[in-house]
Design a protein around this motif. Structure first.
Motif, short mmCIF file in Angstrom:
data_model
loop_
_atom_site.label_atom_id
_atom_site.label_comp_id
_atom_site.label_asym_id
_atom_site.label_seq_id
_atom_site.Cartn_x
_atom_site.Cartn_y
_atom_site.Cartn_z
N LYS A 84 0.86 -1.18 0.00
CA LYS A 84 0.00 0.00 0.00
C LYS A 84 0.90 1.24 0.00
O LYS A 84 1.72 1.41 0.90
N MET A 85 0.73 2.07 -1.00
CA MET A 85 1.55 3.28 -1.14
C MET A 85 0.68 4.50 -0.88
O MET A 85 -0.21 4.82 -1.69
N PRO A 86 0.89 5.20 0.25
CA PRO A 86 0.04 6.35 0.61
C PRO A 86 0.11 7.46 -0.43
O PRO A 86 1.17 7.75 -0.99
N VAL A 87 -1.03 8.08 -0.66
CA VAL A 87 -1.13 9.23 -1.55
C VAL A 87 -1.24 10.51 -0.73
O VAL A 87 -0.61 11.52 -1.02
N ASN A 90 -2.16 12.51 5.35
CA ASN A 90 -3.16 12.83 6.38
C ASN A 90 -4.36 11.89 6.34
O ASN A 90 -5.22 11.94 7.21
N ASN A 91 -4.43 11.10 5.31
CA ASN A 91 -5.57 10.19 5.15
C ASN A 91 -5.02 8.79 4.90
O ASN A 91 -4.55 8.47 3.80
N LYS A 92 -5.05 7.94 5.92
CA LYS A 92 -4.45 6.61 5.80
C LYS A 92 -5.23 5.68 4.87
O LYS A 92 -4.75 4.62 4.49
N TYR A 93 -6.48 6.06 4.53
CA TYR A 93 -7.28 5.23 3.65
C TYR A 93 -7.11 5.60 2.17
O TYR A 93 -7.64 4.93 1.30
N ASN A 94 -6.38 6.68 1.94
CA ASN A 94 -6.15 7.11 0.56
C ASN A 94 -4.78 6.60 0.12
O ASN A 94 -3.75 7.19 0.45
N TYR A 95 -4.76 5.50 -0.59
CA TYR A 95 -3.49 4.90 -0.99
C TYR A 95 -3.65 4.16 -2.32
O TYR A 95 -4.77 3.85 -2.75
N LYS A 96 -2.51 3.93 -2.94
CA LYS A 96 -2.48 3.11 -4.14
C LYS A 96 -2.03 1.70 -3.77
O LYS A 96 -1.32 1.51 -2.79
#
Length: 364
Positions: A84-87, A90-96
């Motif tokens: 999981k690569m964070p985008v 500040n939002n841990k659920y927003n990732y690639k």
């Protein structure tokens, strides 16, 4: 100048899935996690850069809650086959999601095993209570625990379940292999000890027996009787439950006393398709009948079938006979009227009527 390829209105492409995922990782996950992985992998493999996909897209496509999608990625990350690569930090659920190459992982893991002697020994996995709760949500794991309860003839306690989950992790064994180890220990060796089962798992791991096919071949060469039991029960569709001692004795009789080959026994098992609940006893009736009729080969069966066919289709000619009436003593009686013509009979009848009339008139 550049080169482009026209995209079709319909998705007629294909997505290659590595067999390592199907064989090793898919059985340990529930259906939702597998669907999330496959759909995400399909989108990652798609060459159309105009398609923008996120977790909400996957949730909508599969008609499942977004939380299920997020839990699926957590699960596969824990298995080490995605990253999981964070985008947005500040939002841990927003990732690639980055899908790792399973072939490369396999090679690296085997390389690490070959060099394990030079490294410090790997610490055994310690299964926590939370891990046990999560594992029970996976259908394959839940089925394995239920089967082990049945094989052991008692419910296994949480501590034993945690130990079993550690085997799956430490020895990279699928749930069906763990179940087979319990089956072998109890039904073949008569031992119901967890540590003994772990010894079986460890031996299989050392010999490279990590799937059911390899284990079956091992039984074929090392434990011929057990291989025969496995083959027969699987052919009858009864391999999902332990074989009983009575069934073992019956199967032994087919090979030892009747001296049937495996091919003939499996041919007899095909007759189970005629009944709704196939059983070893039903097949025993078929094979015993063959033994008594000295049927030993496929050719003997064909001869028997041809003989039966002749009997079934033999036509017996029926001779047509004219029906003759049954004579009684009354048929020997010669009728008086046979001596007169029709005119004479009419004249006699007329005279009788006149005599009757005159007689009746005189009486009056």
């Amino acid at each position: 100048m550049n080169f482009t390829i026209e995209t079709t209105d319909m998705d007629l492409g294909d997505t290659p899935i590595e067999n390592i995922f199907i064989n090793d990782f898919m059985p340990m996950a529930n259906g939702t996690y597998v669907k999330v992985y496959l759909l995400g992998y399909k989108y990652a493999h798609d060459k159309d850069q105009n398609i923008e996909v996120n977790n909400e897209t996957i949730a909508k496509h599969l008609d499942i809650p977004l939380d299920d999608v997020l839990r699926a990625w957590d699960f596969w990350e824990g298995k080490g086959i995605i990253e999981k690569m964070p985008v947005d930090m500040n939002n841990k659920y927003n990732y690639k999601v980055r899908f790792l190459n399973l072939k490369q992982l396999y090679i690296k893991n085997n390389f690490n095993i070959l060099n394990a002697k030079e490294e410090s020994p790997k610490k055994p996995y310690l299964c926590t209570t939370e891990d046990l709760i999560d594992a029970n949500q996976i259908p394959a794991i839940n089925r394995m625990f239920n089967s082990i309860d049945y094989i052991m003839r008692r419910p296994i306690v949480p501590m034993e379940k945690q130990k079993i989950l550690a085997w799956i992790h430490d020895y990279n064994m699928n749930p069906d292999v763990i179940e087979k180890a319990f089956f072998y220990a109890v039904e073949r060796k008569g031992i119901r000890k967890i540590n003994y089962v772990e010894g079986i798992i460890r031996n299989w791991y050392d010999q490279g027996l990590t799937n059911l096919e390899a284990i079956t071949e091992h039984f074929k060469s090392q434990d011929e009787k057990y291989y025969k039991y496995e083959k027969v029960m699987k052919h009858l569709g009864l391999d999902k439950r332990p074989i009983t001692q009575g069934e073992m004795k019956v199967i032994d009789k087919w090979f030892d006393e009747y001296e049937f080959s495996m091919e003939m026994v499996l041919k007899g098992c095909e007759s189970s398709s005629k009944v709704s609940n196939p059983s070893v006893n039903y097949i025993d009736g078929v094979l015993t009948s063959w033994f008594e009729k000295q049927i030993k080969t496929f050719e003997d069966i064909e001869k028997k079938d041809k003989l039966k066919e002749k009997k079934d289709y033999k036509v017996t000619k029926t001779v047509e006979r004219k029906s003759t009436p049954i004579k009684t003593r009354f048929h020997n009686f010669e009728q008086r009227t046979s001596k007169y013509t029709s005119e004479q009979l009419e004249e006699i009848a007329r005279k009788k009527r006149e005599e009757h009339y005159l007689k009746a008139k005189g009486e009056s």
